[in-house]
Design an enzyme around this catalytic site. Structure first.
Site, PDB file in Angstrom:
ATOM      1  CE1 TYR A  68      -3.623  -2.231   0.220  1.00 60.23           C
ATOM      2  CE2 TYR A  68      -2.646  -3.614   2.599  1.00 60.23           C
ATOM      3  CZ  TYR A  68      -3.708  -3.210   1.605  1.00 60.23           C
ATOM      4  OH  TYR A  68      -4.403  -4.258   1.164  1.00 60.23           O
ATOM      5  CG  HIS A 188      -7.104  -8.940  -7.347  1.00 58.62           C
ATOM      6  ND1 HIS A 188      -7.203  -7.577  -6.537  1.00 58.62           N
ATOM      7  CD2 HIS A 188      -5.465  -8.806  -6.969  1.00 58.62           C
ATOM      8  CE1 HIS A 188      -5.933  -7.338  -5.552  1.00 58.62           C
ATOM      9  NE2 HIS A 188      -5.190  -8.253  -5.983  1.00 58.62           N
TER      10      HIS A 188
END
Length: 221
Positions: A68, A188
């Site tokens: 992230y 995903h």
């Protein structure tokens, strides 16, 4: 000679990799980036996935792509954020599938350290990133390193479950010996694709069934 601070069972197996020219080039690049820019995760957490999940304890590999890139999120574990940080959308969907698949209660925390400590290697293909710049450290050498990790796990371990979500993670399948390991694939968990095959994939119960078949303690998801 690059001296990498990483848990000993991994260091023993990856030491040859650390001596290759590409890894020195990668290390030089990463050090300069940390000096000049805001980089995630914090330097001491780059190898957190390995430090929390030793080679000997490893049972499951989940492959992510990038850390992230916003403040306070990355902690060196794919899909995970520290306690108290808002749970990212992909992890919200992961938790939903776990609940639907196994009946587990959805946690309030996005910290997956408890998975890592049970033997889940939460491996991002790229281990560092610049703030606000997704993919900024791709194609610098990290992928070569993490591909080597996958190959070593495949070669030296038995009965590992590899969970590959999305086309990027699935591109790692050729490195895995499917005759002795479980390979699970789906779209995903991102909100953009979760409804096209992630939900209902039963990867968490299938992983535990596989582990139990081989006398290995299942994961408390």
């Amino acid at each position: 000679m690059v001296d990498v601070k990483i848990e000993q069972s991994w260091k023993t197996r990856l030491n040859n990799e650390f001596q290759l020219p590409y890894f020195k080039t990668l290390t030089d690049f990463v050090r300069m980036e940390y000096r000049q820019c805001r980089i995630y995760p914090p330097g001491k957490l780059i190898f957190n996935a390995f430090n929390l999940c030793t080679f000997d304890a490893l049972k499951v590999v989940i492959i992510g792509q990038d850390p992230y890139h916003e403040p306070g999120q990355a902690q060196g574990l794919a899909f995970s954020v520290p306690d108290g940080v808002r749970i990212p959308p992909s992890l919200v969907n992961i938790y939903k599938e776990i609940s639907d698949d196994t009946g587990a209660v959805i946690p309030q925390s996005g910290d997956l350290t408890r998975w890592a400590r049970q033997g889940v290697l939460l491996l991002n293909a790229t281990l560092t990133v610049r703030e606000h710049l997704a993919g900024s450290h791709q194609r610098r050498g990290w992928e070569q390193f993490t591909d080597a990790v996958i190959r070593i796990v495949s070669q030296e371990k038995e009965h590992v479950a590899f969970i590959l979500w999305g086309s990027y993670a699935q591109s790692k399948a050729p490195f895995i010996d499917s005759s002795k390991h479980l390979i699970l694939k789906s779209t995903h968990p991102s909100p953009l694709s979760a409804h096209r095959g992630f939900f209902g994939n039963h990867h968490f119960s299938l992983t535990n069934q596989f582990l139990q078949q081989h006398g290995i303690t299942p994961i408390q998801w």
